[in-house]
Design a protein around this motif. Structure first.
Motif, short mmCIF file in Angstrom:
data_model
loop_
_atom_site.label_atom_id
_atom_site.label_comp_id
_atom_site.label_asym_id
_atom_site.label_seq_id
_atom_site.Cartn_x
_atom_site.Cartn_y
_atom_site.Cartn_z
N ARG A 127 0.84 -1.19 0.00
CA ARG A 127 0.00 0.00 0.00
C ARG A 127 0.88 1.25 0.00
O ARG A 127 1.99 1.23 0.51
N ALA A 128 0.33 2.35 -0.56
CA ALA A 128 1.04 3.62 -0.58
C ALA A 128 0.03 4.76 -0.55
O ALA A 128 -1.02 4.67 -1.19
N ARG A 129 0.38 5.82 0.17
CA ARG A 129 -0.50 6.98 0.25
C ARG A 129 0.32 8.26 0.44
O ARG A 129 1.39 8.26 1.03
N VAL A 130 -0.26 9.38 -0.05
CA VAL A 130 0.28 10.72 0.12
C VAL A 130 -0.87 11.61 0.57
O VAL A 130 -1.99 11.50 0.05
N SER A 131 -0.62 12.48 1.55
CA SER A 131 -1.67 13.38 2.01
C SER A 131 -2.03 14.36 0.91
O SER A 131 -1.27 14.57 -0.04
N GLY A 132 -3.17 15.01 1.04
CA GLY A 132 -3.70 15.85 -0.02
C GLY A 132 -2.80 17.00 -0.44
O GLY A 132 -2.82 17.42 -1.59
N ASP A 133 -1.97 17.50 0.49
CA ASP A 133 -1.07 18.60 0.16
C ASP A 133 0.34 18.13 -0.16
O ASP A 133 1.24 18.94 -0.39
N GLY A 134 0.54 16.81 -0.19
CA GLY A 134 1.83 16.25 -0.57
C GLY A 134 2.84 16.17 0.56
O GLY A 134 3.98 15.74 0.33
N ARG A 135 2.47 16.52 1.77
CA ARG A 135 3.45 16.56 2.87
C ARG A 135 3.71 15.19 3.48
O ARG A 135 4.87 14.81 3.70
N MET A 136 2.66 14.45 3.80
CA MET A 136 2.78 13.19 4.54
C MET A 136 2.73 12.00 3.59
O MET A 136 1.87 11.93 2.71
N LEU A 137 3.65 11.07 3.77
CA LEU A 137 3.71 9.85 2.96
C LEU A 137 3.61 8.63 3.87
O LEU A 137 4.09 8.65 5.01
N SER A 138 3.02 7.57 3.34
CA SER A 138 2.97 6.32 4.08
C SER A 138 3.04 5.15 3.11
O SER A 138 2.69 5.28 1.94
N TRP A 139 3.50 4.02 3.61
CA TRP A 139 3.62 2.81 2.80
C TRP A 139 3.48 1.58 3.70
O TRP A 139 3.74 1.64 4.90
N THR A 140 3.06 0.49 3.11
CA THR A 140 2.93 -0.78 3.81
C THR A 140 3.60 -1.88 3.00
O THR A 140 3.44 -1.93 1.78
N MET A 141 4.33 -2.76 3.68
CA MET A 141 4.98 -3.92 3.06
C MET A 141 4.50 -5.19 3.73
O MET A 141 4.23 -5.22 4.94
N PHE A 142 4.40 -6.26 2.95
CA PHE A 142 4.31 -7.59 3.53
C PHE A 142 5.72 -8.06 3.85
O PHE A 142 6.57 -8.14 2.95
N VAL A 143 6.01 -8.35 5.12
CA VAL A 143 7.33 -8.84 5.48
C VAL A 143 7.32 -10.35 5.76
O VAL A 143 8.36 -10.97 5.86
#
Length: 328
Positions: A127-143
């Motif tokens: 999974r991957a996401r960016v906040s609406g103003d481009g400041r905050m990023l997040s990601w998810t991995m299967f480990v």
């Protein structure tokens, strides 16, 4: 097991241990081109849908765009390859597998797809996401494991504040309140972050003791609390009033259905998409969501459906996955 297989297993185990002990590798590569390509894809373009091209051929896996008002039009394919991609306001996050040993680069992209920063982490892109103003990023991995249907799966979810540079490579240590009480357990896993417009509030999924919960997080206070059970991969509406999520409703090959949730009343509504959707839906506009679905016989397509339970699903972009709107 053959000697070669044993060697690969040992190497993988060593790398995982090294990764756990040394943490994440952080690279700053300002102004370095991540890739070159035949098309001009810009993350600050307005009125486009960004996605991962899954059409067979030289463009497979590369980022691409189509007009927001004409998603069936010819696509523009860039040169950057991603296994998962998302962007907002000229900032993108691109998840790229690194090789046979489970590992991924989390690459931060600027508006021209220049590589700004890169994080080396364990696992397979999810999974991957960016906040609406481009400041905050997040990601998810299967480990460990490769599906939410497996009992042995484990995830690792990170958050990056691009303004301050604060990186949390794994959010599982965030203090959690579950059903009104402080909660700690060794099996806590988070995935599927979505950000509110204040760049502080976020929603995500947490799994523990075989159950999944929707959580609301406070980034500055660094706390999270559960809101309800059985809600995965939330996606917050542009106005911040509703979430679309996948809810487990069955078993076997059709376990999930998309639902919307009114955050004021906590009332949920099933969407008209009856097929099982294993994706973190994205909002196409204030009334419609889009999501990737595997096609029978192979390949992926992006579909859309109204977020209020009305209407019917429609094919939005053929041979595509991981969509994100670059708004007007």
């Amino acid at each position: 097991m053959s000697g070669r297989a044993r060697l690969l297993t040992v190497v993988a185990a060593v790398l995982l241990v090294v990764g756990a002990s040394t943490g994440y590798v952080w690279h700053v590569r300002g102004g370095t081109k991540a890739d070159t390509g035949s098309g001009t894809v810009r993350l600050d373009a307005r009125g486009r849908i960004l996605f991962r091209d899954t059409a067979p051929g030289s463009g497979f896996g590369k980022v691409a765009t189509v007009p927001l008002d004409r998603p069936g039009a010819a696509r523009t394919v860039g040169g950057t390859r991603c296994d998962r991609v998302y962007a907002a306001r000229g900032t993108g996050v691109c998840l790229q597998r690194t090789g046979p040993v489970p590992g991924t680069y989390v690459t931060v992209l600027d508006r021209e797809l220049n590589r700004v920063r890169r994080v080396r982490t364990e696992g397979f892109p999810n999974r991957a996401r960016v906040s609406g103003d481009g400041r905050m990023l997040s990601w998810t991995m299967f480990v460990r494991g490769d599906s939410y249907l497996r009992d042995d799966f484990s995830t690792r979810t990170g958050i990056l504040d691009t303004r301050t540079g604060r990186l949390t490579g794994n959010i599982e240590r965030i203090p959690l309140t579950l059903d009104g009480r402080p909660y700690e357990a060794a099996d806590v896993n988070y995935w599927g972050v979505t950000f509110a417009s204040d760049d502080n509030t976020f929603y995500a999924t947490v799994r523990t003791a075989g159950r999944t919960y929707l959580v609301r997080g406070d980034y500055r206070a660094w706390t999270a609390r559960t809101l309800r059970q059985n809600a995965e991969c939330p996606s917050l509406s542009p106005d911040g009033t509703r979430l679309v999520f996948k809810k487990r409703v069955g078993a076997g090959g059709r376990p999930w259905r998309l639902y919307s949730l009114d955050l004021a009343t906590m009332r949920e509504t099933p969407l008209a998409e009856a097929r099982s959707v294993d994706d973190q839906a994205a909002w196409l506009d204030g009334h419609t969501v889009m999501y990737g679905l595997p096609r029978h016989g192979g390949g992926w397509d992006v579909w859309s459906v109204p977020a209020d339970g009305s209407g019917a699903p429609r094919l939005l972009i053929r041979d595509a996955s991981s969509p994100a709107v670059l708004p007007r």
